[in-house]
Design a protein around this motif. Structure first.
Motif, PDB file in Angstrom:
ATOM      1  N   MET A   7      12.512   4.382  12.820  1.00 52.94           N
ATOM      2  CA  MET A   7      12.615   4.502  11.406  1.00 52.94           C
ATOM      3  C   MET A   7      11.574   5.521  10.960  1.00 52.94           C
ATOM      4  SD  MET A   7      11.963   1.606   8.461  1.00 52.94           S
ATOM      5  CE  MET A   7      10.473   0.980   9.161  1.00 52.94           C
ATOM      6  N   PHE A   8      11.992   6.421  10.095  1.00 53.03           N
ATOM      7  CA  PHE A   8      11.052   7.334   9.454  1.00 53.03           C
ATOM      8  C   PHE A   8      10.665   6.712   8.121  1.00 53.03           C
ATOM      9  CE2 PHE A   8      13.356  10.066  12.331  1.00 53.03           C
ATOM     10  CZ  PHE A   8      12.340  10.793  12.902  1.00 53.03           C
ATOM     11  N   LEU A   9       9.381   6.663   7.834  1.00 54.79           N
ATOM     12  CA  LEU A   9       8.897   5.982   6.641  1.00 54.79           C
ATOM     13  C   LEU A   9       7.826   6.810   5.959  1.00 54.79           C
ATOM     14  CD1 LEU A   9       8.851   3.387   4.903  1.00 54.79           C
ATOM     15  CD2 LEU A   9       7.177   2.469   6.521  1.00 54.79           C
ATOM     16  N   ASP A  10       8.116   7.237   4.747  1.00 56.02           N
ATOM     17  CA  ASP A  10       7.118   7.962   3.959  1.00 56.02           C
ATOM     18  C   ASP A  10       6.060   6.969   3.507  1.00 56.02           C
ATOM     19  OD1 ASP A  10       5.680   9.478   1.956  1.00 56.02           O
ATOM     20  OD2 ASP A  10       7.408  10.808   1.882  1.00 56.02           O
ATOM     21  N   LEU A  11       4.807   7.329   3.631  1.00 62.99           N
ATOM     22  CA  LEU A  11       3.732   6.414   3.259  1.00 62.99           C
ATOM     23  C   LEU A  11       3.585   6.244   1.752  1.00 62.99           C
ATOM     24  CD1 LEU A  11       0.960   7.307   5.842  1.00 62.99           C
ATOM     25  CD2 LEU A  11       2.572   5.392   5.873  1.00 62.99           C
ATOM     26  N   TYR A  12       4.065   7.198   0.988  1.00 65.42           N
ATOM     27  CA  TYR A  12       3.896   7.113  -0.456  1.00 65.42           C
ATOM     28  C   TYR A  12       5.251   7.158  -1.137  1.00 65.42           C
ATOM     29  CZ  TYR A  12      -0.958   7.562   0.622  1.00 65.42           C
ATOM     30  OH  TYR A  12      -2.205   7.325   1.138  1.00 65.42           O
ATOM     31  N   LEU A  13       5.763   5.958  -1.458  1.00 62.93           N
ATOM     32  CA  LEU A  13       7.046   5.791  -2.121  1.00 62.93           C
ATOM     33  C   LEU A  13       6.810   5.373  -3.566  1.00 62.93           C
ATOM     34  CD1 LEU A  13       8.664   3.732   0.774  1.00 62.93           C
ATOM     35  CD2 LEU A  13       9.028   6.160   0.298  1.00 62.93           C
ATOM     36  N   ALA A  14       7.852   5.443  -4.365  1.00 63.51           N
ATOM     37  CA  ALA A  14       7.719   5.144  -5.792  1.00 63.51           C
ATOM     38  C   ALA A  14       7.408   3.671  -6.067  1.00 63.51           C
ATOM     39  CB  ALA A  14       8.985   5.552  -6.528  1.00 63.51           C
ATOM     40  N   ASP A  15       8.167   2.755  -5.498  1.00 67.86           N
ATOM     41  CA  ASP A  15       8.016   1.342  -5.841  1.00 67.86           C
ATOM     42  C   ASP A  15       7.113   0.557  -4.888  1.00 67.86           C
ATOM     43  OD1 ASP A  15       9.716   1.585  -8.049  1.00 67.86           O
ATOM     44  OD2 ASP A  15      11.487   1.323  -6.794  1.00 67.86           O
ATOM     45  N   MET A  16       7.112   0.948  -3.626  1.00 70.88           N
ATOM     46  CA  MET A  16       6.333   0.244  -2.611  1.00 70.88           C
ATOM     47  C   MET A  16       5.878   1.285  -1.601  1.00 70.88           C
ATOM     48  SD  MET A  16       7.594  -2.751   0.090  1.00 70.88           S
ATOM     49  CE  MET A  16       8.171  -3.860  -1.155  1.00 70.88           C
ATOM     50  N   ASP A  17       4.588   1.313  -1.284  1.00 72.10           N
ATOM     51  CA  ASP A  17       4.170   2.334  -0.320  1.00 72.10           C
ATOM     52  C   ASP A  17       4.531   1.922   1.102  1.00 72.10           C
ATOM     53  OD1 ASP A  17       2.048   0.857   0.897  1.00 72.10           O
ATOM     54  OD2 ASP A  17       0.620   1.571  -0.586  1.00 72.10           O
ATOM     55  N   GLY A  18       4.486   2.875   1.995  1.00 72.76           N
ATOM     56  CA  GLY A  18       4.876   2.641   3.376  1.00 72.76           C
ATOM     57  C   GLY A  18       4.060   1.571   4.068  1.00 72.76           C
ATOM     58  N   PHE A  19       2.811   1.416   3.671  1.00 70.38           N
ATOM     59  CA  PHE A  19       1.973   0.377   4.259  1.00 70.38           C
ATOM     60  C   PHE A  19       2.507  -1.007   3.886  1.00 70.38           C
ATOM     61  CE2 PHE A  19      -0.849   4.072   3.798  1.00 70.38           C
ATOM     62  CZ  PHE A  19      -1.184   4.251   5.123  1.00 70.38           C
ATOM     63  N   GLU A  20       2.956  -1.149   2.634  1.00 69.07           N
ATOM     64  CA  GLU A  20       3.546  -2.416   2.193  1.00 69.07           C
ATOM     65  C   GLU A  20       4.866  -2.685   2.920  1.00 69.07           C
ATOM     66  OE1 GLU A  20       2.772  -3.266  -2.319  1.00 69.07           O
ATOM     67  OE2 GLU A  20       3.111  -1.097  -2.032  1.00 69.07           O
ATOM     68  N   VAL A  21       5.653  -1.639   3.122  1.00 72.37           N
ATOM     69  CA  VAL A  21       6.919  -1.793   3.846  1.00 72.37           C
ATOM     70  C   VAL A  21       6.645  -2.287   5.267  1.00 72.37           C
ATOM     71  CG1 VAL A  21       8.922  -0.584   4.798  1.00 72.37           C
ATOM     72  CG2 VAL A  21       8.156  -0.078   2.471  1.00 72.37           C
ATOM     73  N   MET A  22       5.689  -1.665   5.957  1.00 77.37           N
ATOM     74  CA  MET A  22       5.368  -2.087   7.324  1.00 77.37           C
ATOM     75  C   MET A  22       4.850  -3.522   7.353  1.00 77.37           C
ATOM     76  SD  MET A  22       3.897   1.282   9.317  1.00 77.37           S
ATOM     77  CE  MET A  22       2.936   2.027   7.981  1.00 77.37           C
ATOM     78  N   ALA A  23       4.052  -3.914   6.366  1.00 77.48           N
ATOM     79  CA  ALA A  23       3.544  -5.288   6.301  1.00 77.48           C
ATOM     80  C   ALA A  23       4.689  -6.273   6.064  1.00 77.48           C
ATOM     81  CB  ALA A  23       2.498  -5.420   5.196  1.00 77.48           C
TER      82      ALA A  23
END
Length: 72
Positions: free
Chosen positions: A1-17
Motif C-alpha cells: 500500500m502506498f500511503l501519503d503521510l499527510y492527508l486531509a482528514d487523517m494523517d498516514g501515521f493515524e492510518v497505520m495505527a
C-alpha cells in the motif's frame, strides 16, 4: 500500500495505527512531499517498510515496490 503521510482528514501515521489496531498487515510504503529527516524514522516506527519523498522517480518506485513485495 502506498500511503501519503499527510492527508486531509487523517494523517498516514493515524492510518497505520488504525490498521495495526485492527491487526491488518499489509506492506506499507509511506510517501511525503515534506522532505525526509526524522520522518523516515517515525514512519518506519509506525510500521512503514520505507519512506519515499515526492516526486518519486519511476526507477526508485519500482525498486522499492519489488523489494517490499519480495518480487525484485
Amino acid at each position: 500500500m502506498f500511503l501519503d503521510l499527510y492527508l486531509a482528514d487523517m494523517d498516514g501515521f493515524e492510518v497505520m495505527a488504525t490498521l495495526r489496531t485492527a491487526k491488518v498487515t499489509v506492506p506499507t510504503i509511506a510517501i511525503t512531499g515534506r522532505g525526509m529527516g526524522s520522518l523516515e524514522t517515525r514512519a518506519k516506527g509506525a510500521g512503514a517498510a520505507c519512506l519515499l519523498n515526492k516526486p518519486i522517480p519511476a526507477e526508485d518506485l519500482l525498486a522499492v515496490l519489488g523489494h517490499t513485495t519480495g518480487n525484485p
